[in-house]
Design a protein around this motif. Structure first.
Motif, short mmCIF file in Angstrom:
data_model
loop_
_atom_site.label_atom_id
_atom_site.label_comp_id
_atom_site.label_asym_id
_atom_site.label_seq_id
_atom_site.Cartn_x
_atom_site.Cartn_y
_atom_site.Cartn_z
N ASN A 49 -12.92 -5.02 -0.29
CA ASN A 49 -13.59 -3.92 -0.98
C ASN A 49 -12.65 -2.73 -1.05
OD1 ASN A 49 -15.27 -2.01 -2.07
ND2 ASN A 49 -16.69 -1.93 -0.33
N THR A 50 -12.00 -2.56 -2.20
CA THR A 50 -11.01 -1.49 -2.34
C THR A 50 -11.65 -0.11 -2.44
OG1 THR A 50 -10.95 -1.90 -4.73
CG2 THR A 50 -9.28 -3.01 -3.39
N THR A 81 -3.13 -7.85 0.20
CA THR A 81 -4.47 -7.25 0.08
C THR A 81 -4.71 -6.14 1.08
OG1 THR A 81 -5.47 -8.84 1.61
CG2 THR A 81 -5.36 -9.46 -0.71
N ARG A 103 -7.39 -2.57 5.76
CA ARG A 103 -8.84 -2.58 5.96
C ARG A 103 -9.23 -3.76 6.83
NH1 ARG A 103 -7.77 -1.45 0.57
NH2 ARG A 103 -8.57 0.56 -0.20
#
Length: 266
Positions: free
Chosen positions: A8-9, A100, A209
């Motif tokens: 979830n960017t 990512t 993240r």
């Protein structure tokens, strides 16, 4: 293979900054880890995972070391560490994808094989290249020292880790022609004052993240061979079973009906 759930960017994530220290020829990676630790604790709460306080502290230090290491590595690299400790007896697993910015991991405390000494395993995957595995011995129960041993023995260049605040860590790694006397004399106080005492050139800002990407389909793929061989042994008299993700410990409930449909469609 079923795809992982994407990162979830929209989440701000943790920013890791890397610098080159002029005239010392070292790379510095640093970050405050409060936000990443919050996401880790939310993950534990969501999936009803309880971690012993001593093991939790070890994991958080390992997570900080791992993330700083990833930030110093090429963008196309995926890394996994397994750190086996003897006292306390546990394994810490960590994995990250630099493309990512996803990092995750877990603590294993059950069915841990006792060894003669603590050992550090590293697996590195780069596209179109064979997977590389390293295994090095280390002493004690501090993951920062374990990673320093890995750098000395496997990377064949030294790196040092410093905790400069309650949840802020710094990695300093030597490059060719490093000023080794300066490097070896580094202390927590000297690392805190690097901006004042040295000339730092910002190299990168990377975002990481807490994210695994596990989902029900991936868990069903893990269970599929057993389901085909012995569905009764897998489910018994139950209509559903619980499986924990081997990477992050997330809880997934799989129903017999969903598993039967998955195997039939495979």
């Amino acid at each position: 293979m079923p795809e992982s759930s994407p990162v979830n960017t929209a989440d701000a994530g943790l920013e890791v900054q890397t610098y080159f220290v002029r005239n010392r020829n070292v790379l510095v990676a640093r970050a405050p880890f409060s936000e990443l630790y919050v996401d880790y604790y939310l993950h534990l709460s969501t999936h009803h995972i309880q971690v012993d306080p001593e093991h939790d502290e070890i994991f958080k230090r390992a997570l900080a070391a791992f993330t700083l290491h990833c930030a110093s590595r090429p963008w196309n690299e995926m890394t996994a560490w397994t750190i086996h400790f003897q006292e306390p007896l546990l394994n810490v697993f960590l994995t990250g994808d630099n493309e990512t910015g996803a990092v995750t991991g877990r603590v294993f405390t059950e069915n841990i094989k006792e060894m003669d000494h603590p050992i550090f395993f590293s697996d590195i995957v780069v596209p179109r290249q064979p997977k590389r595995r390293s295994a090095v011995d280390f002493s004690g129960s501090d993951p920062l020292k374990a990673v320093e041993a890995y750098y000395a023995q496997s990377e064949q260049r030294p790196a040092r880790y410093f905790q400069i605040a309650e949840e802020e860590f710094v990695m300093v790694s030597a490059h060719p022609d490093c000023d080794m006397r300066w490097f070896e004399d580094l202390s927590v106080d000297r690392v805190r004052s690097l901006d004042r005492d040295e000339t730092l050139s910002l190299m990168e800002r990377r975002i990481y993240r807490w994210h695994c990407g596990c989902n029900q389909k991936r868990m069903m793929e893990v269970l599929a061979p057993t389901m085909k061989a012995d569905a009764g042994g897998l489910f018994g008299d139950d209509d559903k079973i619980e499986i924990r993700c081997p990477r992050c410990g997330a809880r997934h409930v799989i129903t017999r009906e969903a598993m039967e449909a998955f195997v039939a469609a495979a």
